[in-house]
Scaffold this active site. Structure first.
Site, PDB file in Angstrom:
ATOM      1  N   GLU A   1       0.825  -1.213   0.000  1.00 38.42           N
ATOM      2  CA  GLU A   1       0.000   0.000   0.000  1.00 38.42           C
ATOM      3  C   GLU A   1       0.854   1.256   0.000  1.00 38.42           C
ATOM      4  O   GLU A   1       0.496   2.264  -0.633  1.00 38.42           O
ATOM      5  CB  GLU A   1      -0.947  -0.014   1.202  1.00 38.42           C
TER       6      GLU A   1
ATOM      7  N   HIS B   1       1.860   1.959  -3.576  1.00 34.28           N
ATOM      8  CA  HIS B   1       0.782   2.639  -4.307  1.00 34.28           C
ATOM      9  C   HIS B   1       0.806   4.138  -4.016  1.00 34.28           C
ATOM     10  O   HIS B   1       0.739   4.972  -4.932  1.00 34.28           O
ATOM     11  CB  HIS B   1      -0.579   2.088  -3.879  1.00 34.28           C
TER      12      HIS B   1
END
Length: 216
Positions: free
Chosen positions: A27, A30
């Site tokens: 994450e 990202h």
């Protein structure tokens, strides 16, 4: 192994540590790439962080232990703020899975170094590295499957014509339900499992080959 667990009980600590690392880096990657392309949404919401607590979804984590698959909290991305929107969107989507592939390569690299040392490290480290490498390869492949809400789907729709995207929009509303049906029912034997059974062993052997290793 307890019937409600997807992994042997003795491997659960290794699985949990691996997931905390893998989900966090996934994450964070990202968010980092999104920021590099001009979208500060994730940063402003505190998601450009290596703190596992801001990324972990407890239900998604527990589901992995029980069903063998799950998720972290999705990183918020405003794709309209991205510079070079299509390229940025594709790279933001690919950043998470690629981070898992890199973690798997790092895990094999550490194992290779340990093999060339005389230090007595027992069975804990090799067992952890085995789990770490395998789970990160699984996450890499799994997230590239072109099904909503996975990263592979976002990559796919960036290359579809607008007419095709419009037809898929109603389906996206039920994305999670469709995904759970595919993943938790016998349908997975004809969709997800064939991908796992062919692609994962190939990638595993490829990474080991980089370091001249055999399966461990």
């Amino acid at each position: 192994m307890p019937s409600f667990l997807a992994y042997p009980l003795e491997l659960i600590p290794y699985v949990l540590v691996t997931l905390l690392i893998a989900f966090t880096i996934h994450e964070w990657a990202h968010a980092l790439v999104a920021l590099a392309f001009g979208d500060d949404t994730a940063k402003n919401q505190g998601r450009l962080s290596l703190n596992p607590l801001v990324h972990i979804d407890l239900f998604g984590l527990l589901l992995i232990l029980i069903a063998g698959f799950g998720w972290a909290k999705p990183t918020p991305v405003n794709r309209f703020k991205l510079k070079k929107r299509r390229l940025g969107s594709v790279l933001v989507s690919l950043a998470g899975p690629i981070s898992n592939l890199l973690l798997a390569i790092i895990g094999v690299g550490i194992y290779s170094i340990l093999l060339n040392t005389s230090y007595e490290y027992g069975s804990v480290i090799p067992t952890f590295l085995m789990v770490f490498v395998n789970l990160n390869i699984v996450l890499f492949v799994f997230n590239l499957i072109p099904l909503p809400p996975l990263d592979g789907y976002q990559v796919l729709i960036e290359f579809l014509p607008l007419s095709a995207r419009a037809k898929l929009e109603p389906v996206e509303r039920y994305a999670m339900l469709i995904f759970l049906i595919i993943a938790l029912t016998p349908i997975s034997q004809f969709t997800i499992q064939p991908i796992f059974n062919t692609v994962i062993p190939f990638i595993y052997r490829m990474i080991l080959g980089i370091f001249g290793l055999t399966p461990f």
